[in-house]
Scaffold this motif. Structure first.
Motif, PDB file in Angstrom:
ATOM      1  N   ILE A   1     -14.515  -8.828 -27.312  1.00 45.79           N
ATOM      2  CA  ILE A   1     -14.346  -7.544 -26.634  1.00 45.79           C
ATOM      3  C   ILE A   1     -13.277  -6.735 -27.361  1.00 45.79           C
ATOM      4  N   GLN A   2     -13.481  -5.430 -27.349  1.00 49.15           N
ATOM      5  CA  GLN A   2     -12.514  -4.485 -27.889  1.00 49.15           C
ATOM      6  C   GLN A   2     -12.063  -3.581 -26.754  1.00 49.15           C
ATOM      7  N   GLU A   3     -10.768  -3.444 -26.589  1.00 47.30           N
ATOM      8  CA  GLU A   3     -10.278  -2.527 -25.562  1.00 47.30           C
ATOM      9  C   GLU A   3     -10.311  -1.108 -26.108  1.00 47.30           C
ATOM     10  N   LEU A   4     -10.832  -0.197 -25.300  1.00 48.82           N
ATOM     11  CA  LEU A   4     -10.954   1.193 -25.709  1.00 48.82           C
ATOM     12  C   LEU A   4      -9.872   2.075 -25.104  1.00 48.82           C
ATOM     13  N   GLY A   5      -9.392   1.707 -23.915  1.00 49.81           N
ATOM     14  CA  GLY A   5      -8.359   2.494 -23.263  1.00 49.81           C
ATOM     15  C   GLY A   5      -8.956   3.692 -22.530  1.00 49.81           C
ATOM     16  N   PRO A   6      -8.159   4.332 -21.659  1.00 49.13           N
ATOM     17  CA  PRO A   6      -6.773   3.989 -21.324  1.00 49.13           C
ATOM     18  C   PRO A   6      -6.703   2.804 -20.363  1.00 49.13           C
TER      19      PRO A   6
ATOM     20  N   GLY B   1     -24.918   0.788 -24.725  1.00 46.28           N
ATOM     21  CA  GLY B   1     -23.588   1.247 -25.115  1.00 46.28           C
ATOM     22  C   GLY B   1     -22.555   0.137 -25.167  1.00 46.28           C
ATOM     23  N   ARG B   2     -22.821  -1.010 -24.487  1.00 44.67           N
ATOM     24  CA  ARG B   2     -21.949  -2.193 -24.501  1.00 44.67           C
ATOM     25  C   ARG B   2     -20.544  -1.882 -23.977  1.00 44.67           C
ATOM     26  N   GLN B   3     -20.443  -0.953 -23.050  1.00 41.86           N
ATOM     27  CA  GLN B   3     -19.146  -0.579 -22.499  1.00 41.86           C
ATOM     28  C   GLN B   3     -19.054  -1.045 -21.039  1.00 41.86           C
ATOM     29  N   VAL B   4     -17.855  -1.454 -20.648  1.00 44.09           N
ATOM     30  CA  VAL B   4     -17.656  -1.978 -19.297  1.00 44.09           C
ATOM     31  C   VAL B   4     -16.283  -1.529 -18.782  1.00 44.09           C
ATOM     32  N   ALA B   5     -16.283  -1.036 -17.540  1.00 45.10           N
ATOM     33  CA  ALA B   5     -15.048  -0.654 -16.853  1.00 45.10           C
ATOM     34  C   ALA B   5     -14.747  -1.707 -15.800  1.00 45.10           C
TER      35      ALA B   5
ATOM     36  N   ARG C   1      -3.175 -10.145  -6.593  1.00 48.10           N
ATOM     37  CA  ARG C   1      -1.962 -10.001  -5.778  1.00 48.10           C
ATOM     38  C   ARG C   1      -1.758  -8.557  -5.331  1.00 48.10           C
ATOM     39  N   ASP C   2      -2.851  -7.887  -4.967  1.00 49.36           N
ATOM     40  CA  ASP C   2      -2.862  -6.503  -4.476  1.00 49.36           C
ATOM     41  C   ASP C   2      -2.493  -5.484  -5.544  1.00 49.36           C
ATOM     42  N   TYR C   3      -2.453  -5.886  -6.789  1.00 50.27           N
ATOM     43  CA  TYR C   3      -2.328  -4.951  -7.904  1.00 50.27           C
ATOM     44  C   TYR C   3      -3.698  -4.823  -8.569  1.00 50.27           C
ATOM     45  N   ILE C   4      -4.153  -3.593  -8.753  1.00 50.34           N
ATOM     46  CA  ILE C   4      -5.477  -3.336  -9.320  1.00 50.34           C
ATOM     47  C   ILE C   4      -5.286  -2.942 -10.786  1.00 50.34           C
ATOM     48  N   PHE C   5      -5.768  -3.800 -11.687  1.00 50.03           N
ATOM     49  CA  PHE C   5      -5.644  -3.568 -13.123  1.00 50.03           C
ATOM     50  C   PHE C   5      -6.946  -2.957 -13.636  1.00 50.03           C
ATOM     51  N   PHE C   6      -6.821  -1.823 -14.307  1.00 47.24           N
ATOM     52  CA  PHE C   6      -8.011  -1.173 -14.880  1.00 47.24           C
ATOM     53  C   PHE C   6      -8.016  -1.375 -16.386  1.00 47.24           C
ATOM     54  N   ARG C   7      -9.173  -1.820 -16.909  1.00 48.63           N
ATOM     55  CA  ARG C   7      -9.372  -1.971 -18.349  1.00 48.63           C
ATOM     56  C   ARG C   7     -10.750  -1.432 -18.711  1.00 48.63           C
ATOM     57  N   PHE C   8     -10.842  -0.883 -19.913  1.00 50.52           N
ATOM     58  CA  PHE C   8     -12.104  -0.337 -20.417  1.00 50.52           C
ATOM     59  C   PHE C   8     -12.382  -0.977 -21.771  1.00 50.52           C
ATOM     60  N   HIS C   9     -13.462  -1.755 -21.849  1.00 52.78           N
ATOM     61  CA  HIS C   9     -13.753  -2.552 -23.036  1.00 52.78           C
ATOM     62  C   HIS C   9     -15.138  -2.233 -23.589  1.00 52.78           C
ATOM     63  N   ARG C  10     -15.344  -2.706 -24.808  1.00 51.37           N
ATOM     64  CA  ARG C  10     -16.666  -2.692 -25.437  1.00 51.37           C
ATOM     65  C   ARG C  10     -16.988  -4.101 -25.916  1.00 51.37           C
TER      66      ARG C  10
END
Length: 307
Positions: free
Chosen positions: A263-268, A233-237, A243-252
């Motif tokens: 990489i392509q960002e899929l969101g959210p 599926g080539r998808q990765v979360a 700095r204690d901030y957790i950034f969430f990204r969902f890519h392909r």
């Protein structure tokens, strides 16, 4: 000799006229940039002239590499950490004894943006189900979740129609983490996004969770996803702590050639800030807290991080 624009003791704040002060400040900043660029070119020429004898480049000082050492930093070879991991609440998941099953719900009477965010989050986390709150208290929801074999409960809170909080409770014995949520972007708000995500199980990347507290939070996020990702599926979360901030990204992944990968960002996308970690399931009155973020006591240094 080149004319000096400003004397060494020049101070923009001494200029009384506001417009003149702003104009001179811009000229001063421009001169600073020119001097910095000229020094950079000079150093590059010196390095090229010295060749292999050139000294190694200096490592720039950042808040991350100037971080104050934390005594709870996890050593991968620590026997105590390995014992705790083998006996904590997430051990059944990592021993492949349980399969993640997630319930996603909201605060009472959610607005459209929060509802769409929950629906998109359900497409990111496999085997997750969205149910509307309908006025039920969390203390009544949690026993129903346990009876239906849910392993985790995610509650999205909102304020003024904007998602601003996330409660993650691991079932049946906890722990429960409360996060402040910010910078929420739905798929339609992301530029150059890819096509809709598929039903393949994504890979999970956890970056920079180095302390005992951060290790616990990282294991909570890992327990949301099934064990064996479907690489086809080539998808990765990605959960990236900085700095204690957790950034969430969902890519392909996009394979352009044998050597180049895009990489392509899929969101959210969203950003989390840990507020508290509570033992057991959610209990606002009598719950025992392992960690609470206290701004005035904990945020005294910009180089002190807890995750």
């Amino acid at each position: 000799p080149q004319r000096v624009l400003f004397p060494p003791t020049f101070s923009v704040s001494e200029i009384k006229n506001k417009q003149r002060r702003h104009f001179m400040f811009l000229r001063w900043k421009q001169q600073q940039r020119k001097e910095k660029l000229a020094l950079k070119k000079k150093r590059r020429k010196e390095r090229e002239a010295l060749g292999d004898k050139a000294p190694p480049k200096a490592v720039p000082k950042t808040i991350e590499n100037q971080r104050v050492y934390d005594e709870t930093t996890v050593d991968p070879n620590d026997e105590e950490v390995a014992f705790d991991e083998a006996t904590d609440e997430f051990a059944p998941y990592f021993n492949r004894q349980t399969v993640p099953k997630i319930l996603i719900t909201t605060s009472d009477r959610p607005r459209g943006r929060t509802v769409r965010f929950c629906e998109q989050l359900a497409t990111v986390i496999p085997n997750s189900h969205v149910y509307y709150r309908r006025g039920l208290a969390l203390k009544r929801i949690i026993p129903q979740c346990i009876a239906r074999d849910f392993t985790d409960l995610i509650v999205i809170n909102e304020d003024r129609k904007i998602p601003n909080g996330l409660v993650l409770s691991h079932l049946p014995d906890g722990p429960t983490a409360h996060f402040r949520m910010s910078s929420v972007r739905l798929r339609k708000e992301i530029k150059r996004k890819g096509k809709e995500p598929t039903e393949h199980v994504p890979e999970v990347i956890l970056n920079n969770f180095t302390t005992r507290l951060g290790h616990s939070i990282g294991r909570m996020f890992a327990a949301l996803f099934p064990h064996d990702p479907q690489f086809i599926g080539r998808q990765v979360a990605t959960f990236h702590n900085q700095r204690d901030y957790i950034f969430f990204r969902f890519h392909r992944y996009i394979f352009k050639s044998e050597k180049k990968v895009g990489i392509q960002e899929l969101g959210p996308r969203f950003t989390l800030k840990l507020r508290s970690l509570q033992k057991g399931t959610f209990d606002s009155k009598f719950g025992e807290y392992e960690w609470i973020h206290k701004r005035r006591e904990m945020d005294t240094s910009r180089r002190k991080f807890h995750l």
